[in-house]
Design a protein around this motif. Structure first.
Motif, mmCIF file in Angstrom:
data_model
loop_
_atom_site.group_PDB
_atom_site.id
_atom_site.type_symbol
_atom_site.label_atom_id
_atom_site.label_comp_id
_atom_site.label_asym_id
_atom_site.label_seq_id
_atom_site.Cartn_x
_atom_site.Cartn_y
_atom_site.Cartn_z
ATOM 1 N N ALA A 147 7.723 -4.643 -54.620
ATOM 2 C CA ALA A 147 7.182 -3.299 -54.460
ATOM 3 C C ALA A 147 5.670 -3.292 -54.688
ATOM 4 N N ARG A 148 5.047 -2.183 -54.366
ATOM 5 C CA ARG A 148 3.609 -2.056 -54.586
ATOM 6 C C ARG A 148 3.256 -2.304 -56.052
ATOM 7 N N ASP A 345 -0.911 10.663 -61.596
ATOM 8 C CA ASP A 345 -0.368 10.304 -60.282
ATOM 9 C C ASP A 345 -1.456 9.828 -59.326
ATOM 10 N N ARG A 346 -2.303 8.964 -59.833
ATOM 11 C CA ARG A 346 -3.318 8.289 -59.041
ATOM 12 C C ARG A 346 -3.104 6.779 -59.181
ATOM 13 N N SER A 347 -3.743 6.052 -58.286
ATOM 14 C CA SER A 347 -3.802 4.602 -58.411
ATOM 15 C C SER A 347 -5.266 4.194 -58.365
ATOM 16 N N SER A 364 -3.863 -0.316 -60.086
ATOM 17 C CA SER A 364 -3.009 0.134 -61.180
ATOM 18 C C SER A 364 -2.791 1.637 -61.125
ATOM 19 N N PRO A 365 -1.528 2.077 -61.099
ATOM 20 C CA PRO A 365 -1.277 3.517 -61.212
ATOM 21 C C PRO A 365 -1.625 4.000 -62.614
ATOM 22 N N ALA A 411 -9.976 6.436 -56.860
ATOM 23 C CA ALA A 411 -8.702 6.892 -57.412
ATOM 24 C C ALA A 411 -7.852 7.461 -56.276
ATOM 25 N N GLU A 412 -6.958 6.632 -55.744
ATOM 26 C CA GLU A 412 -6.089 7.070 -54.659
ATOM 27 C C GLU A 412 -5.092 8.103 -55.164
#
Length: 440
Positions: A147-148, A345-347, A364-365, A411-412
């Motif tokens: 997984a990611r 809730d960002r990565s 990293s989330p 920050a995705e």
């Protein structure tokens, strides 16, 4: 079902009596076993499920809700107290399960997501008290090792990391084991596990943290015994309740370094001790001898928004572009974001960029503890800080590109449908060291 207090210790647990270090009691050493080798009928699994049923019916200090609130109010994250705080919480929780079920040998199973790539079947049974309905869609069939975030080469190196790199910094700053080996499991399981205020509600929380603790036990065996700073071991952590439901006084960090004095051990330690690529030099050469070098300490403050960049010195980039296998590269840095709900809730995506090319330096989330009035924290008031690092793996990128090179972080948003404002970057720091060597 109430278990026989006089049942033989399962799995070859030692019969020696030791001090627990958690509540002043005495207990046999309990042996934590891998979840992948257990079934719903295994004694530790059955005891865990029975305890969850009992605790969810209670409304006192031994309730399931109280354990969730302990983690919400008092837990330590994104700093150097992360590992000792969670070790104490888990040790106390084990003793509560033993008390409520009569299974004195209870030890929390650990779930090693690299070795056993899927959630244990007995955690996904909808009729089991260990099932949590608020998990991510499809998580019951998710291959966690594919997984990611799972294949990051920047996970903790259990045979070479120093203390702050592995354990974290004070007052703020995650270690590699937290930032890259811990956070992504919380995000992938989803639901309650995504945030510190609710994560202990999901029984998977306890299996995950048992494995995180096992990672620390492995690093301690390999590296840690002589690396702990005296001022760190003198600190205390607290917020726990004992098996009688009584508040526990703050406990010294120095009492957490060994597991057996706390009443437990592992059936085996972590089987992935190091992620480093083996050095390969000229025929007959086995090691590189340092001959001298140069270091740069760099920092950039964010202007606005969720993206921040740090440009590398031109002379350092030029030397790396002409490098052969005698140049050693060590980049150690950290990036900081404002600690606020917009960061949840960002990565955090850390990249080295040059021209039109880029290479990841970490992903990293976030797992953000937002302090509230009454929280039992001495920290968590500063920014959220994630480490990153790189070495010779960036040479191919630089050799295939021209012009300046930079480390860029953004920050995705993992919930883009909410159309939230950007998280706020604060600063980025980097120490870059280039060492000239010769092979011998």
């Amino acid at each position: 079902m109430r278990m026989n207090r006089r049942a033989a210790l399962a799995g070859g647990a030692a019969a020696a009596i030791v001090g627990t270090g958690v509540a002043g009691a005495q207990t046999p050493v309990r042996i934590r076993k891998g979840a992948g080798g257990l079934t719903a009928a295994s004694e530790d699994v059955a005891a865990f499920g029975e305890a969850v049923r009992i605790m969810k019916r209670r409304r006192d200090a031994l309730s399931w809700e109280r354990q969730t609130q302990i983690h919400h109010r008092a837990s330590q994250h994104n700093n150097g107290l992360f590992l000792p705080w969670h070790r104490h919480q888990l040790a106390h929780f084990e003793r509560i399960v033993a008390k409520l079920t009569g299974h004195d040998a209870f030890a929390m199973p650990y779930w090693d997501w690299q070795e056993h790539r899927f959630l244990p079947e007995w955690m996904c049974d909808r009729d089991s008290p260990l099932y949590e309905r608020e998990r991510a869609r499809g998580v019951e069939t998710l291959d966690f090792a594919a997984a990611r975030w799972a294949e990051s080469p920047y996970t903790a190196k259990l045979a070479s990391d120093g203390f702050e790199t592995f354990c974290g910094k004070l007052p703020e700053g995650a270690g590699m084991v937290e930032g890259y080996g811990h956070n992504h499991i919380h995000q992938l399981i989803g639901g309650a596990m995504r945030h510190p205020r609710t994560s202990a509600r999901d029984p998977m929380f306890w299996l995950h943290h048992s494995n995180v603790d096992r990672v620390w036990a492995t690093w301690h065996r390999n590296r840690g015994k002589d690396l702990y700073p005296a001022d760190w071991t003198a600190l205390t952590v607290g917020g726990f309740v004992d098996a009688e439901g009584r508040d526990v006084a703050d406990l010294p960090v120095g009492g957490t370094l060994e597991t057996r004095p706390l009443g437990y051990d592992y059936d085996r330690l972590y089987p992935f001790p190091v992620f480093n690529v083996i050095e390969q030099g000229p025929p007959g050469a086995t090691r590189r001898i340092p001959m001298g070098g140069q270091s740069w300490t760099l920092r950039a403050d964010a202007a606005r928004g969720g993206r921040i960049s740090l440009t590398l010195p031109d002379d350092a980039v030029a030397r790396m572009r002409e490098a052969d296998d005698t140049l050693m590269i060590a980049g150690e840095g950290a990036v900081a974001y404002a600690r606020e709900t917009a960061l949840e809730d960002r990565s955090l995506e850390i990249r080295m960029t040059s021209g039109s090319r880029e290479r990841t330096l970490g992903s990293s989330p976030t797992f953000v503890h937002i302090p509230e009035p009454g929280d039992g924290h001495h920290g968590h008031r500063g920014p959220y800080v994630l480490p990153f690092r790189f070495g010779e793996e960036v040479l191919n990128l630089l050799a295939a590109s021209e012009g300046p090179a930079a480390v860029t972080v953004f920050a995705e948003d993992l919930a883009p449908e909410l159309a939230r404002a950007d998280a706020r970057a604060a600063w980025i720091e980097l120490k870059l060291t280039l060492t000239e060597t010769r092979w011998a």
